[in-house]
Design an enzyme around this catalytic site. Structure first.
Site, PDB file in Angstrom:
ATOM      1  N   TYR A  92      28.092 -50.826 -31.378  1.00 30.68           N
ATOM      2  CA  TYR A  92      27.125 -50.252 -32.050  1.00 30.68           C
ATOM      3  C   TYR A  92      25.807 -51.150 -31.909  1.00 30.68           C
ATOM      4  CZ  TYR A  92      25.147 -47.339 -35.650  1.00 30.68           C
ATOM      5  OH  TYR A  92      24.512 -46.434 -36.491  1.00 30.68           O
ATOM      6  N   SER A 186      34.742 -51.827 -30.643  1.00 28.10           N
ATOM      7  CA  SER A 186      34.155 -51.186 -31.809  1.00 28.10           C
ATOM      8  C   SER A 186      33.590 -49.796 -31.467  1.00 28.10           C
ATOM      9  CB  SER A 186      32.782 -52.202 -32.279  1.00 28.10           C
ATOM     10  OG  SER A 186      32.339 -51.706 -33.425  1.00 28.10           O
ATOM     11  N   GLN A 187      32.194 -49.653 -31.335  1.00 25.23           N
ATOM     12  CA  GLN A 187      31.628 -48.309 -31.014  1.00 25.23           C
ATOM     13  C   GLN A 187      32.329 -48.225 -29.449  1.00 25.23           C
ATOM     14  OE1 GLN A 187      27.317 -46.469 -30.967  1.00 25.23           O
ATOM     15  NE2 GLN A 187      27.544 -47.845 -29.504  1.00 25.23           N
ATOM     16  N   ASP A 272      39.366 -56.676 -41.041  1.00 25.26           N
ATOM     17  CA  ASP A 272      38.229 -55.793 -40.643  1.00 25.26           C
ATOM     18  C   ASP A 272      37.676 -54.981 -41.380  1.00 25.26           C
ATOM     19  OD1 ASP A 272      36.317 -54.649 -38.866  1.00 25.26           O
ATOM     20  OD2 ASP A 272      37.621 -54.206 -37.127  1.00 25.26           O
ATOM     21  N   HIS A 302      36.044 -58.251 -37.985  1.00 29.03           N
ATOM     22  CA  HIS A 302      35.573 -57.157 -36.675  1.00 29.03           C
ATOM     23  C   HIS A 302      35.471 -58.086 -35.509  1.00 29.03           C
ATOM     24  CE1 HIS A 302      34.732 -53.637 -35.285  1.00 29.03           C
ATOM     25  NE2 HIS A 302      33.411 -53.799 -35.025  1.00 29.03           N
TER      26      HIS A 302
END
Length: 323
Positions: A92, A186-187, A272, A302
């Site tokens: 992201y 992640s994203q 996370d 994360h």
């Protein structure tokens, strides 16, 4: 940060109800059919870099709405025969970055396609792809852009770009289209899950601490962005909860995971706060593929396993892409 989510034994069994509505598949069939009306027009321009061990190509192809999307294709230098390809999606706020930051997969002997993310690329890495589509009122960030309707939602465009990225990568003569994997963190991990649910013939998918999963729980469990953007939007737009979560159901990783049949390698971090572990396990436990595995990092936020998870991927992917 101490553990804040479900205990690990409960996470391993956590399988919430899917949120896909009856027209979920029809929605994505229509979306991808509309994208296919535009010529892919994938162009690969050689880039002169000091990187003597790889050949780099600046890629442009037609994504959602025929909009130009950028990427990199990185090959081991002097490749003459088609190679299996790893298609990677970015976290992201980031974009495709610079070529020298993407050497791992080419060094392992694969073609590596990196998709730029439209409208992002001004955070942890630079990007080059605008998003020419506007939206209604939105909270700061990307999570609520066009959230009033699934047809206008930002991630409809991103997921479509991501499917077309696989098509673009496969179109290059030095790529073996039959041996394709998707990955991202992640994203990027959430996008990889979506693509795995939309592209039926992938060899493997490796989502790392994935975002964009189990929106209903994430938006009420963590105060950290980007999920917090949903709560901030609903704080201002009181009474729109049902409409917002209906839109998000078309983009929820758990619904794509239930349609993904490729072997899957996941990772989750138990501290996370960005992508809470229960949201990751929700997608993992719905994964339709018969081969799946989960790496758990008990005391990480994360960042997850970072280079340790990369080492696991480097051991795991060749078994699915080579031969």
């Amino acid at each position: 940060m101490p553990h804040f989510d479900l205990p690990l034994d409960e996470l391993r069994a956590y399988k919430p109800a899917l949120t896909a509505l009856d027209d979920f598949d029809a929605f994505w069939e229509k979306t991808l059919a509309e994208a296919a009306e535009h010529d892919l027009d994938a162009r690969f321009e050689p880039v002169d870099t000091p990187l003597t061990a790889v050949d780099t190509f600046d890629v442009t192809y037609a994504g959602f709405g025929g909009h130009p999307v950028k990427g990199w294709l990185i090959l081991p230098a002097d490749t003459t025969e088609p190679l299996p390809v790893v298609v990677e999606y970015i976290g992201y706020g980031g974009g495709r970055g610079l070529p020298h930051t993407h050497l791992r997969w080419a060094a392992a002997g694969f073609a590596h396609f990196v998709m730029d993310t439209r409208g992002q690329g001004s955070g942890h890495s630079v990007g080059d792809t605008p998003d020419p589509v506007g939206s209604g009122p939105a909270a700061s960030g990307h999570m609520t852009r066009g959230i009033q309707d699934p047809y206008t939602y930002y991630y409809r465009r991103v997921y479509t770009d991501a499917v077309r990225a696989v098509e673009a990568a496969r179109s290059h003569p030095l790529v073996d289209a039959s041996r394709t994997a998707v990955t991202g963190g992640s994203q990027g991990g959430g996008i990889a899950i979506a693509v795995a649910g939309l592209v039926p013939d992938l060899r493997a998918a490796a989502p790392d601490v994935p975002f964009l999963c189990h929106f209903g729980r994430a938006a009420t469990l963590t105060e950290r962005h980007p999920y917090r953007e949903i709560a901030l939007y609903l704080k201002a737009h009181i009474g729109e909860d049902e409409r917002v979560f209906r839109t998000l159901s078309y983009f929820d990783g758990i619904n794509f995971a239930a349609r993904a049949t490729a072997p899957g390698l996941f990772s989750a971090a138990l501290e996370d706060l960005t992508c809470p572990p229960s949201t990751v396990f929700a997608a993992y436990n719905h994964w339709a593929g018969t081969e799946r595995s989960m790496e758990v990092y008990a005391f990480n936020d994360h960042e997850g396993g970072g280079p340790f998870q990369q080492a696991v991927q480097l051991q795991w992917l060749p078994g699915h892409l080579k031969g």
